[in-house]
Design an enzyme around this catalytic site. Sequence first.
Site, mmCIF file in Angstrom:
data_model
loop_
_atom_site.group_PDB
_atom_site.id
_atom_site.type_symbol
_atom_site.label_atom_id
_atom_site.label_comp_id
_atom_site.label_asym_id
_atom_site.label_seq_id
_atom_site.Cartn_x
_atom_site.Cartn_y
_atom_site.Cartn_z
ATOM 1 N N LYS A 91 3.357 9.930 8.375
ATOM 2 C CA LYS A 91 2.730 9.562 9.749
ATOM 3 C C LYS A 91 3.581 10.073 10.803
ATOM 4 O O LYS A 91 3.165 11.125 11.465
ATOM 5 C CB LYS A 91 2.793 7.886 9.591
ATOM 6 N N ASP B 164 9.481 2.360 1.279
ATOM 7 C CA ASP B 164 8.485 3.160 1.868
ATOM 8 C C ASP B 164 8.452 2.816 3.413
ATOM 9 O O ASP B 164 7.887 1.788 3.894
ATOM 10 C CB ASP B 164 7.209 2.606 1.201
ATOM 11 N N PHE C 63 0.766 -1.218 -0.020
ATOM 12 C CA PHE C 63 0.048 0.080 0.017
ATOM 13 C C PHE C 63 0.910 1.225 -0.057
ATOM 14 O O PHE C 63 1.758 1.458 0.779
ATOM 15 C CB PHE C 63 -0.789 0.122 1.145
HETATM 16 C C1 LIG Z 1 3.273 2.193 3.737
HETATM 17 C C2 LIG Z 1 2.337 3.228 3.416
HETATM 18 N N1 LIG Z 1 2.505 3.978 2.348
HETATM 19 C C3 LIG Z 1 1.925 5.180 1.893
HETATM 20 C C4 LIG Z 1 0.756 5.584 2.823
HETATM 21 C C5 LIG Z 1 -0.047 6.803 2.444
HETATM 22 O O1 LIG Z 1 0.036 7.743 3.110
HETATM 23 P P1 LIG Z 1 -1.059 9.026 3.318
HETATM 24 O O2 LIG Z 1 -2.269 8.426 3.723
HETATM 25 O O3 LIG Z 1 -0.434 9.930 4.364
HETATM 26 O O4 LIG Z 1 -1.144 9.533 1.838
HETATM 27 C C6 LIG Z 1 0.481 4.829 3.992
HETATM 28 C C7 LIG Z 1 -0.777 4.979 4.620
HETATM 29 O O5 LIG Z 1 -1.526 4.132 5.537
HETATM 30 C C8 LIG Z 1 0.974 3.705 4.227
HETATM 31 O O6 LIG Z 1 1.027 3.099 5.304
#
Ligand SMILES: Cc1ncc(COP(=O)(O)O)c(C=O)c1O
Length: 432
Positions: free
Chosen positions: A268, A239, A138
């Site tokens: 986050k 990520d 994700f």
């Molecule tokens: C691993 C990862 N990447 C990207 C995102 C996307 O982040 P945002 O919701 O701040 O756009 C998330 C959100 O849960 C995530 O867990």
Amino acid sequence: MSTNASLIARRSAAIPEGLSRHLDIYIDRAENAELWDVEGRRYIDFAAGIAVNNTGHRHPKVVERVRKQLDRVVHTSFQTTPYEDYVEVCERLNAIVPGDFPKKSLLVSTGAEANENAVKIARAATGRSAFVAFSGGFHGRTLMAMSLTGKTVPYKAGFGPLVPDVFHMPFPIAYHGVSEDDSLKALERLFASEVDPSRVAGIVIEPVQGEGGFYPAPFGFLRKLREIATRHGILLIADEIQTGFARTGRMFAMEHAGVAADIVTMAKGLGGGFPIAAITGRADVMDKIPMGGLGGTFAGNPLSCAAALAVLDVIAEENLMDKAKQIEARLRATFDQWKAGTEFGCVGDVRSLGAMVAIEFVTSRETRQPWPELAKALTKAAGQNGLILLSCGVHGNVVRILTPLTIALSLVDEGITIMEKSLHQAISTLGG
Ligand SMILES: Cc1ncc(COP(=O)(O)O)c(C=O)c1O
């Protein structure tokens, strides 16, 4: 005065259905690892705003620093009239992100935006267009981040066409019969049959899949990916949006494997509740985009930068990396018993990396058939019993624990007791 019921009705009339609705609890205030709803009911927080409040809700040092910033300047847009805190956040990220090479950082506002920028930078730096990502991964909800994401419903279905030149390979998950070797062979096949590695700009991986089900990538696998990326001139993009900032017991999860990515995306936990995200990478790679090619009106907002500087201090001062391991040990002591015993035959797997802890629910330990209804019933019952819990997983059958790292261990114990009671209730609701 508003009640939960009145707000549910107002929400239904005012807000589209596409925004998922996990619990019908409307929060009035929060302090460290506790929340209170508009009717005064108290909840223990095992979700941390989806891995955001690593330093707890309203950490006094974060609040104090932001309050001081509020009295000085709230917004200018860094591109037009810059300010010191943005520079300092970048300097500090350059120092703590793994990698023994010169680094540069860019600040944005959300995780998806960080991944979008990582893609732009990787394309500009390599002159290549393709990306390899993982099924179950994700990476956010914007068009490119959604294209990198490896789960169709609800993230991609109906929103196509997606960005071309994104290829997905299986994530190694031993519990589901996918070994590291299977994954690496799939990558070889991908390179042979779908995309020549000389066209690949980046391999994008979460060191622990978050939304996908809390599956840690085997450390040896991350090291192999590093080798493969280096061999083919591909950038390894980590990520660390969910795994970063002490969550896994290290500042960044890649440190467990001793692997430095070329580009790391973060969000986050960095802002302690304020929206801020970052991309840190090799200086030579980050500098490949000409002036004006990067930016964003709100990116690296002064309040968020102030919060991030306080968060980085708090993580060090309160030793939150060690605390993550203590939380993990506390949760695993009970969850591992559930997994080993016969009382909860629905507990198929328990896994963790630091304070990213998950239980995978199955209808039977033999078949490992996912039981998403149970995960849903458990999180619902827990909410009614005063505990905020989240589910995740490609099949929705995983319950994940993401407490604030500042939580008192006594509160962790109280949460576990509520979970046990809620699990019994959920099983009986489903007739188990
Ligand atoms: C691993 C990862 N990447 C990207 C995102 C996307 O982040 P945002 O919701 O701040 O756009 C998330 C959100 O849960 C995530 O867990």
